[in-house]
Design an enzyme around this catalytic site. Structure first.
Site, PDB file in Angstrom:
ATOM      1  CB  CYS A 101       1.274  -3.791   5.041  1.00  7.11           C
ATOM      2  SG  CYS A 101      -0.349  -4.358   5.622  1.00  7.11           S
ATOM      3  CG  HIS A 120      -0.336  -0.046   2.552  1.00  7.96           C
ATOM      4  ND1 HIS A 120       0.511   0.917   3.023  1.00  7.96           N
ATOM      5  CD2 HIS A 120      -0.456  -0.955   3.564  1.00  7.96           C
ATOM      6  CE1 HIS A 120       0.877   0.640   4.263  1.00  7.96           C
ATOM      7  NE2 HIS A 120       0.324  -0.510   4.610  1.00  7.96           N
TER       8      HIS A 120
END
Length: 217
Positions: A134, A126
């Site tokens: 992440c 992201h």
């Protein structure tokens, strides 16, 4: 048009002209199939684009702004580890409405992760520069990555592969990690790394008996 799609569309309008120009210089096409490799230690995401011969050409290397945890795979919900392994992303995993600008879900846990009892969900690549398990690419980076991935899926690629490695699995680098508890796991990742290095084609990978195997069919 929904607000979420407005964001993705606005990003594409910003970055597509330069992407198309730079792709053209390499004889590549906007909308062609893509493949990504992530290297934790190097904090790098490579984006490869398929050429007319079916081989992949390195188009861009993006710095990973942040990832959480250490070298080694994600094991359980809440351990803040970023995944390692082989993941496939289809259009339903794209998230143009992420609170981290734009994102796609890696699809963790995959079949290998499930076979080993690993837990967790919503592990993403992201924008922004904050990570809780992440890979955060920053907003500028994710706009190009997301745009090229979405174009490839629109152009006919059913799903694109993302291979997340601890580091470049060259023989000497892997041997230097012989005392790591993840040495055996990293050896299961190495054949796919080596195959792509050899022929620049993304290997088909299966999970058999809880192990990664290159599909030679």
């Amino acid at each position: 048009m929904p607000v979420a799609q407005d964001r993705a569309r606005a990003a594409e309008l910003r970055v597509r002209p330069d992407l198309e120009s730079d792709l053209g210089k390499l004889g590549l096409r906007f909308g062609a199939a893509v493949y990504m490799r992530i290297f934790k230690r190097e904090k790098l995401l490579e984006l490869w684009v398929e050429d007319t011969d079916g081989r992949f050409v390195l188009f861009r290397s993006y710095p990973v702004c942040a990832y959480s945890g250490d070298l080694g795979p994600k094991l359980r919900e809440g351990d803040n580890q970023a995944p390692e392994g082989f993941y496939r992303i289809s259009s339903r995993q794209l998230n143009p409405n992420s609170r981290f600008h734009l994102a796609f879900n890696l699809g963790y846990p995959n079949a290998y992760d499930l076979a080993h009892g690993r837990t967790g969900d919503f592990l993403m690549v992201h924008g922004s520069c904050v990570s809780i398990g992440c890979y955060a690419m920053g907003d500028d980076g994710i706009e190009e990555i997301y745009t090229l991935a979405a174009a490839a899926l629109r152009g006919g690629q059913s799903a694109f592969d993302v291979h997340a490695f601890p580091f470049r699995l060259e023989p000497a680098d892997l041997e230097a990690q012989r005392d790591s508890p993840w040495y055996a796991f990293w050896n299961e990742l190495e054949p796919a790394y080596a195959r792509f290095e050899q022929d620049r084609r993304v290997p088909r990978i299966r999970v058999v008996g809880g192990h990664y195997l290159i599909d030679t069919r």
